[in-house]
Design a protein around this motif. Structure first.
Motif, short mmCIF file in Angstrom:
data_model
loop_
_atom_site.label_atom_id
_atom_site.label_comp_id
_atom_site.label_asym_id
_atom_site.label_seq_id
_atom_site.Cartn_x
_atom_site.Cartn_y
_atom_site.Cartn_z
N ILE A 187 -3.14 15.05 -44.64
CA ILE A 187 -2.34 14.19 -43.76
C ILE A 187 -1.69 15.03 -42.67
CG2 ILE A 187 -0.26 12.76 -43.65
CD1 ILE A 187 -1.03 11.75 -46.46
N MET A 188 -1.07 16.13 -43.05
CA MET A 188 -0.40 16.97 -42.06
C MET A 188 -1.39 17.55 -41.06
SD MET A 188 2.74 16.62 -42.60
CE MET A 188 3.30 17.82 -41.42
N PHE A 189 -2.54 17.98 -41.55
CA PHE A 189 -3.54 18.57 -40.67
C PHE A 189 -4.08 17.55 -39.68
CE2 PHE A 189 -7.97 19.60 -39.71
CZ PHE A 189 -7.81 20.86 -39.15
N LEU A 190 -4.48 16.39 -40.17
CA LEU A 190 -5.08 15.39 -39.31
C LEU A 190 -4.06 14.72 -38.40
CD1 LEU A 190 -7.53 13.81 -41.88
CD2 LEU A 190 -8.12 15.27 -39.94
N TRP A 191 -2.82 14.62 -38.83
CA TRP A 191 -1.78 13.97 -38.03
C TRP A 191 -1.41 14.80 -36.81
CZ3 TRP A 191 3.11 15.83 -36.95
CH2 TRP A 191 3.97 14.94 -36.30
N GLN A 192 -1.33 16.12 -36.98
CA GLN A 192 -0.82 16.93 -35.88
C GLN A 192 -1.81 17.12 -34.75
OE1 GLN A 192 0.25 20.85 -37.21
NE2 GLN A 192 -1.68 21.16 -38.26
N TYR A 224 -9.94 12.46 -35.02
CA TYR A 224 -8.93 12.90 -35.99
C TYR A 224 -8.05 11.74 -36.44
CZ TYR A 224 -10.10 17.81 -35.52
OH TYR A 224 -10.74 19.02 -35.56
N SER A 225 -7.73 10.82 -35.55
CA SER A 225 -6.93 9.66 -35.94
C SER A 225 -7.70 8.75 -36.89
CB SER A 225 -6.50 8.87 -34.70
OG SER A 225 -5.60 9.62 -33.94
N ALA A 226 -8.98 8.58 -36.63
CA ALA A 226 -9.81 7.76 -37.51
C ALA A 226 -9.93 8.40 -38.90
CB ALA A 226 -11.19 7.55 -36.90
N ALA A 236 -2.04 3.38 -29.68
CA ALA A 236 -1.48 4.22 -28.61
C ALA A 236 -2.58 5.08 -27.98
CB ALA A 236 -0.36 5.09 -29.15
N ILE A 237 -3.46 5.62 -28.81
CA ILE A 237 -4.55 6.44 -28.29
C ILE A 237 -5.51 5.59 -27.47
CG2 ILE A 237 -6.60 7.77 -28.96
CD1 ILE A 237 -4.86 8.95 -31.21
#
Length: 123
Positions: free
Chosen positions: A21-26, A66-68, A101-102
């Motif tokens: 989660i942290m990796f993909l979120w940032q 990354y968001s997907a 947003a993206i």
């Protein structure tokens, strides 16, 4: 992960879900901010993706991918018993808002599909 391993004595797959989660979120956030300051990075001769991707297509594509990927990973803590259903619903809602947003930024000139900036601060 270090905190999880210290508290539980192991580092099972559940803790890797938190890392995911942290990796993909940032990454989408980093790409949005880097797009906003791409001229500064170019002036400093830092060949980051938003600098070499002048039309924003590759940068936007990376943020979308990354968001997907974040959507299924964000519900893993619930599936592993680290969180309840309220978390799962909240995580999916926030993933949806990030994707919206993206998509909105993508449709603006200069955002891969065309807007002023890829990231617009509120206000």
């Amino acid at each position: 992960m270090i905190g999880y391993a210290a508290a539980h004595g192991t580092s099972p797959f559940a803790s890797w879900s938190l890392f995911g989660i942290m990796f993909l979120w940032q990454l989408p956030h980093f790409l949005a901010i880097a797009w906003m300051y791409r001229d500064d990075y170019a002036s400093a001769q830092m060949p980051m993706l938003p600098v070499i991707d002048v039309d924003g297509v590759m940068t936007g594509r990376q943020a979308v991918m990354y968001s997907a990927a974040l959507v299924p990973v964000s519900v893993l803590p619930m599936l592993f018993g680290l969180a309840n259903r309220t978390y799962g619903v909240g995580a999916l809602l926030l993933c949806h808002l990030e994707g919206a947003a993206i998509s909105r930024a993508w449709d603006q000139p200069g955002g891969g599909g065309g807007g002023d900036s890829w990231y617009s601060p509120p206000g």
